[in-house]
Design an enzyme around this catalytic site. Structure first.
Site, mmCIF file in Angstrom:
data_model
loop_
_atom_site.group_PDB
_atom_site.id
_atom_site.type_symbol
_atom_site.label_atom_id
_atom_site.label_comp_id
_atom_site.label_asym_id
_atom_site.label_seq_id
_atom_site.Cartn_x
_atom_site.Cartn_y
_atom_site.Cartn_z
ATOM 1 N N LYS A 50 -1.877 -2.730 7.944
ATOM 2 C CA LYS A 50 -3.206 -1.875 8.651
ATOM 3 C C LYS A 50 -3.296 -2.611 9.919
ATOM 4 C CE LYS A 50 -6.067 -0.425 4.958
ATOM 5 N NZ LYS A 50 -7.237 -0.794 4.073
ATOM 6 N N HIS B 263 -2.227 2.757 -6.150
ATOM 7 C CA HIS B 263 -3.261 1.586 -6.600
ATOM 8 C C HIS B 263 -2.965 0.950 -7.488
ATOM 9 C CE1 HIS B 263 -5.516 -0.077 -3.627
ATOM 10 N NE2 HIS B 263 -6.502 0.200 -4.256
ATOM 11 N N ARG C 4 1.131 -0.646 0.096
ATOM 12 C CA ARG C 4 0.002 0.693 0.064
ATOM 13 C C ARG C 4 1.171 1.447 -0.584
ATOM 14 N NH1 ARG C 4 -1.701 -3.405 3.935
ATOM 15 N NH2 ARG C 4 -4.208 -4.385 3.407
ATOM 16 N N ARG D 28 -0.129 -0.670 -7.591
ATOM 17 C CA ARG D 28 -0.901 -2.600 -6.474
ATOM 18 C C ARG D 28 -1.238 -3.668 -7.216
ATOM 19 N NH1 ARG D 28 -1.172 -3.438 -1.229
ATOM 20 N NH2 ARG D 28 -3.616 -4.571 -0.249
ATOM 21 N N TYR E 255 -9.808 -9.973 -7.749
ATOM 22 C CA TYR E 255 -8.869 -10.237 -8.912
ATOM 23 C C TYR E 255 -9.037 -11.602 -9.461
ATOM 24 C CZ TYR E 255 -5.889 -6.271 -6.398
ATOM 25 O OH TYR E 255 -5.055 -5.173 -6.056
ATOM 26 N N HIS F 252 -4.250 -8.672 2.588
ATOM 27 C CA HIS F 252 -5.433 -8.648 2.317
ATOM 28 C C HIS F 252 -6.192 -9.885 4.297
ATOM 29 C CE1 HIS F 252 -6.685 -7.262 -1.259
ATOM 30 N NE2 HIS F 252 -6.065 -6.680 -0.894
#
Length: 331
Positions: free
Chosen positions: A185, A270, A161, A273, A305, A296
């Site tokens: 995250k 992004h 990210r 990514r 995806y 994730h």
């Protein structure tokens, strides 16, 4: 902060922006009128949120675009408003009237729920190739060009990210091997693999940083200064956070995309990514592995995806499924 009333300051800066567009850019009267109308509408919207035009942040501007969509504005009309916003906030940034460009990471509006934007392998190679070429060019600003090359190599090699990328600690320079531990995250750590190109770019950046540090130390010694502490960040900056703002990186990425002959609106951190994930899947990577690399927590997030797998999966079924083979034998 200036004692000038907020409304007055907004008006003065909007007027200065329009004067610059007229005098330096030669903007036509109709263009200036459009800018004035667009920014006046934005200013009114922000006022209802208790925010000023000059100090608006990315979430404020995103909320405005959402508001336009809810009002039935076409994607093309929203894009024009965003273009006006970009010009205005780039002007404020370039004039030193604010320390960032809040439009840097806002993508152009698009109709409906679209699949993730991505880039072809050829376009990524084109971008990385130019970054490497510019990094090798000696002269003023070379360290900034080396930094940009490293940022792009790291982003495409790891799929980080953008917030993770710009806030990497300087201690990663002391890590050995091809693996890099990053904090994502929820303060969750994960391991990513570095490409050979990323490692080489990091080595060149480290050498450039050391040379700059030595120059600063010599200058400080000659002036009898003792405060030469090293920044804790890999990509230090004078920003509030102390590291490179993601908006600045996003803006610089669009600039180098243009120099590479790519469409700026189609390139962002992004998007790179997404390209990382899409290219892995296209070449046979497992969805679960890509989930881990992207950080994730839920596989459902990674499943956006799966559209890139359709052709490859069809080919696999036709080639390896027993019934497909049986059908071929019957022909």
């Amino acid at each position: 902060m200036s004692g000038q009333p907020m409304a007055g300051r907004d008006g003065a800066r909007l007027e200065s922006f329009l004067e610059m567009m007229s005098a330096e850019r030669g903007a036509a009267a109709n263009t200036l009128s459009s800018y004035e109308h667009d920014l006046a509408d934005l200013r009114e919207f922000l006022g209802r949120r208790g925010q000023s035009l000059t100090e608006a942040q990315t979430p404020d501007l995103s909320a405005y675009l959402t508001h336009l969509a809810a009002q039935g504005f076409a994607a093309t009309s929203q894009a024009r408003r965003l273009s006006s916003m970009r010009q205005f906030y780039r002007f404020l940034y370039s004039e030193g009237l604010r320390g960032d460009d809040p439009t840097g990471i806002i993508d152009a509006p698009r109709k409906g729920l679209a699949l993730p934007k991505t880039m072809s392998v050829a376009d990524v190679n084109r971008l990385l190739g130019l970054a490497a070429q510019e990094a090798a060019t000696e002269g003023p600003g070379q360290l900034a060009r080396i930094r940009m090359h490293l940022l792009l190599e790291l982003l495409y090699a790891t799929g980080m990210r953008v917030s993770e990328l710009v806030s990497l600690p300087v201690k990663v320079l002391r890590q050995e091997g091809r693996f890099l531990m990053i904090r994502g995250k929820g303060n969750k750590d994960r391991m990513v693999l570095l490409s050979r190109a990323a490692i080489e770019a990091m080595e060149k950046y480290e050498a450039g940083r050391k040379a700059l540090s030595q120059e600063k130390s010599k200058a400080a010694a000659s002036q009898k200064k003792t405060d030469t502490a090293e920044s804790p960040w890999l990509f230090p900056s004078n920003s509030k956070e102390g590291h490179l703002p993601r908006q600045v990186f996003a803006r610089d990425l669009k600039d180098i995309a243009i120099r590479a002959g790519l469409t700026a609106s189609a390139v962002s951190p992004h998007v790179l990514r997404h390209a990382f994930a899409s290219h892995l899947l296209q070449n046979g990577a497992d969805l679960r592995a890509v989930q881990e690399l992207l950080g994730h927590s839920d596989i459902s997030t990674t499943q956006i995806y799966t559209h890139v797998l359709e052709e490859r999966l069809q080919e696999l079924v036709q080639t390896h499924h027993p019934l497909a083979k049986q059908g071929k034998n019957l022909d």
